[in-house]
Design a protein around this motif. Structure first.
Motif, short mmCIF file in Angstrom:
data_model
loop_
_atom_site.label_atom_id
_atom_site.label_comp_id
_atom_site.label_asym_id
_atom_site.label_seq_id
_atom_site.Cartn_x
_atom_site.Cartn_y
_atom_site.Cartn_z
N PHE A 21 0.84 -1.20 0.00
CA PHE A 21 0.00 0.00 0.00
C PHE A 21 0.88 1.25 0.00
CE2 PHE A 21 -2.56 -3.16 2.41
CZ PHE A 21 -3.67 -3.22 1.57
N LYS A 22 0.42 2.27 -0.70
CA LYS A 22 1.09 3.56 -0.70
C LYS A 22 0.03 4.66 -0.64
CE LYS A 22 4.80 1.96 -3.81
NZ LYS A 22 5.52 2.23 -5.08
N VAL A 23 0.43 5.85 -0.25
CA VAL A 23 -0.46 7.01 -0.28
C VAL A 23 -0.05 7.89 -1.46
CG1 VAL A 23 -1.31 9.04 0.93
CG2 VAL A 23 -0.77 6.97 2.22
N GLN A 24 -0.92 8.05 -2.44
CA GLN A 24 -0.59 8.92 -3.56
C GLN A 24 -0.90 10.36 -3.17
OE1 GLN A 24 -1.32 7.65 -7.54
NE2 GLN A 24 -1.74 9.72 -8.28
N LEU A 25 0.13 11.18 -3.23
CA LEU A 25 0.01 12.59 -2.85
C LEU A 25 -0.36 13.48 -4.02
CD1 LEU A 25 3.23 12.94 -0.64
CD2 LEU A 25 0.90 12.49 0.15
N ALA A 26 0.25 13.21 -5.17
CA ALA A 26 0.05 14.11 -6.32
C ALA A 26 0.51 13.43 -7.60
CB ALA A 26 0.82 15.41 -6.10
N ALA A 27 0.13 14.04 -8.71
CA ALA A 27 0.60 13.62 -10.02
C ALA A 27 0.91 14.87 -10.82
CB ALA A 27 -0.46 12.78 -10.72
N ARG A 46 -3.03 15.94 7.33
CA ARG A 46 -2.72 17.00 8.30
C ARG A 46 -1.63 17.94 7.77
NH1 ARG A 46 -3.40 12.71 12.02
NH2 ARG A 46 -1.16 12.43 12.31
N LYS A 47 -0.81 17.42 6.87
CA LYS A 47 0.23 18.25 6.26
C LYS A 47 -0.31 19.13 5.14
CE LYS A 47 4.23 17.17 8.26
NZ LYS A 47 5.19 18.18 8.79
N GLY A 48 -1.57 18.88 4.75
CA GLY A 48 -2.17 19.71 3.71
C GLY A 48 -2.54 18.98 2.43
N TYR A 49 -2.28 17.66 2.35
CA TYR A 49 -2.62 16.89 1.15
C TYR A 49 -4.05 16.35 1.30
CZ TYR A 49 2.28 17.13 -0.21
OH TYR A 49 3.53 17.58 -0.59
N ILE A 76 10.00 15.90 -9.91
CA ILE A 76 10.38 16.63 -8.68
C ILE A 76 11.23 15.72 -7.81
CG2 ILE A 76 9.49 17.83 -6.64
CD1 ILE A 76 6.85 18.20 -8.20
N SER A 77 12.24 16.29 -7.19
CA SER A 77 13.08 15.53 -6.26
C SER A 77 12.24 15.04 -5.09
CB SER A 77 14.23 16.41 -5.75
OG SER A 77 14.92 15.75 -4.71
N THR A 78 12.50 13.82 -4.62
CA THR A 78 11.69 13.23 -3.55
C THR A 78 12.17 13.63 -2.16
OG1 THR A 78 13.03 11.22 -3.67
CG2 THR A 78 10.99 11.27 -4.95
N LYS A 79 12.90 14.71 -2.06
CA LYS A 79 13.36 15.21 -0.77
C LYS A 79 12.18 15.72 0.05
CE LYS A 79 17.75 14.62 -1.69
NZ LYS A 79 18.58 13.60 -0.97
N ALA A 80 12.30 15.62 1.37
CA ALA A 80 11.20 15.99 2.28
C ALA A 80 10.79 17.45 2.12
CB ALA A 80 11.61 15.71 3.73
N TYR A 81 11.75 18.34 1.83
CA TYR A 81 11.40 19.77 1.73
C TYR A 81 10.46 20.06 0.56
CZ TYR A 81 15.43 19.72 -1.50
OH TYR A 81 16.31 19.42 -2.52
N ASN A 82 10.39 19.15 -0.41
CA ASN A 82 9.46 19.34 -1.53
C ASN A 82 8.06 18.81 -1.21
OD1 ASN A 82 11.16 20.60 -3.38
ND2 ASN A 82 12.01 18.64 -4.09
N PHE A 83 7.92 18.10 -0.08
CA PHE A 83 6.65 17.47 0.26
C PHE A 83 6.24 17.79 1.70
CE2 PHE A 83 8.38 15.21 -3.30
CZ PHE A 83 7.28 15.03 -4.13
N LYS A 84 6.38 19.06 2.05
CA LYS A 84 5.91 19.59 3.34
C LYS A 84 6.46 18.83 4.53
CE LYS A 84 1.69 21.10 1.02
NZ LYS A 84 0.22 21.15 1.00
N GLY A 85 7.70 18.36 4.39
CA GLY A 85 8.36 17.70 5.50
C GLY A 85 8.15 16.20 5.56
N LYS A 87 -0.63 6.77 7.69
CA LYS A 87 0.20 7.60 6.80
C LYS A 87 -0.68 8.60 6.04
CE LYS A 87 4.33 5.55 7.21
NZ LYS A 87 5.55 6.27 7.69
N LYS A 88 -1.82 8.12 5.59
CA LYS A 88 -2.73 9.00 4.86
C LYS A 88 -3.21 10.14 5.75
CE LYS A 88 -7.33 9.15 2.82
NZ LYS A 88 -8.60 8.43 2.64
#
Length: 376
Positions: A296-302, A351-354, A307-316, A345-346
């Motif tokens: 299972f995964k949580v899809q955040l966006a498409a 809560r992070k805004g997604y 985009i680099s998968t670094k945390a700073y690109n995905f609200k931490g 996780k979802k």
């Protein structure tokens, strides 16, 4: 003086207790976010939509409105669900007004309801189909999009209002697609639920989930679909859609599909009460539920951008992965075989805004139906 001192102490104690319980007017308990469904009854007013065979006084606009209002009444009974309409009477909101209202109300789901028509006098085509935004080389899909988009020609100054958009130009349709790519997966998901219900509950011919360039879908920034209930140019289907029974069954089908979608995206409890679960409470009560060989995964966006998968690109958020499908990159948070863990996780992502994130499932590296997995 002593009485004054005692009175003052009582007032202070009372104020402290009220503050501790969080019942002051300044700090009321936060309300849970409502899931907002925008129901769009196609056409209206001077725009009648397809007249069908001409055997009835009613046209597409009337059937669309009847189904929309009936569906709204059913959905409003679900807890924490709010229904908004683009129209509740025989009026004509422009396509632009429909999109603006939907976005302004921050709807979580947009359902546009229509009836189909077959060009010519034969009237042999029948069945129900649901459209999401996309390009299609299929001529019939293109014709449906042209017909639904052509209502803008009824408006004054339409060239200025719609930025030169030409409903008869394939090139104009291409420009629409990029706007909705982020929500395409969810749009396809709700569309598939609708078609399944039309097939099983309404016993209609399933014409499938299709893609075409609809202006109104491109301008709504949430999962969006356009439903064609059936063909009014087919006599038997026209009779069915004009009957009380027909409209009721089609409404029930739409209700079942939307309710299912909401239950999978808003964490509605499975105890038949349909109560929306508080995110913090669900973390405490959740238990392990592992599905062997399923990830299972949580899809955040498409997005079309890499985009680099670094945390700073995905609200931490950490544990970000990226997958390319065609020209689109999809971004995921978390990876586990434990369904309860991925739900947590979802909730963290929300809560992070997604707010529009959702859970997807994979088996042997291939995406599979989450609904089918959960039936196991």
């Amino acid at each position: 003086m002593q009485k004054y001192f005692l009175l003052l102490m009582m007032l202070c104690t009372t104020s402290f207790l009220v503050a501790a319980n969080g019942t002051t007017e300044k700090n009321p308990p936060k309300k849970k976010k409502q899931f907002v469904v925008m129901l769009d009854a196609g056409h209206g007013g001077r725009d009648t939509g397809t007249p069908g065979t001409g055997r009835y006084k009613t046209t597409e606009k009337d059937i669309a409105l009847d189904v929309s209002l009936a569906l709204g009444k059913m959905l409003e009974k679900l807890p924490n669900v709010k229904v908004i309409y683009t129209r509740t009477k025989d009026t004509y909101p422009t396509l632009q007004q429909r999109a603006i209202k939907t976005n302004k109300k921050k709807a979580d789901l947009f359902i546009s309801i229509h009836c189909n028509a077959q060009p010519g006098k034969k009237g042999t085509a029948y069945g129900s189909e649901t459209f999401v935004l996309g390009l299609s080389k299929n001529k019939s899909n293109l014709e449906v999009a042209k017909r639904e988009n052509s209502v803008i020609l009824l408006e004054d100054n339409y060239e200025e209002t719609y930025g030169g958009f030409d409903p008869n130009s394939p090139e104009s349709l291409i420009s629409l697609i990029i706007m909705q790519e982020e929500y395409l997966d969810q749009s396809i998901e709700i569309a598939s639920y609708i078609q399944k219900e039309f097939k099983t509950t309404a016993k209609r011919k399933d014409r499938g989930v299709k893609q075409a360039g609809f202006w109104v879908l491109s301008k709504t920034y949430m999962p969006s679909v356009l439903v064609e209930l059936g063909f009014l140019t087919h006599k038997k289907e026209e009779d069915y859609l004009n009957s009380k029974k027909g409209k009721k069954v089609m409404t029930n089908s739409l209700y079942n599909a939307i309710k299912k979608y909401i239950s999978l995206h808003v964490d509605i409890s499975s105890d038949a009460k349909n109560t929306v679960v508080d995110h913090h409470e669900s973390e405490e009560k959740a238990v392990s539920r592992v599905y062997k060989d399923v990830t299972f995964k949580v899809q955040l966006a498409a997005s079309s951008k890499k985009i680099s998968t670094k945390a700073y690109n995905f609200k931490g958020l950490k544990e970000i992965s990226r997958e390319k499908a065609g020209k689109i990159f999809r971004y995921f948070y978390g990876e586990t075989s434990d369904y309860e863990e991925i739900k947590r996780k979802k909730e963290a992502a929300i809560r992070k805004g997604y707010a529009t994130c959702y859970i997807v499932a994979y088996k042997n590296g291939k995406k599979i139906s989450l609904t089918e997995v959960l039936k196991q």
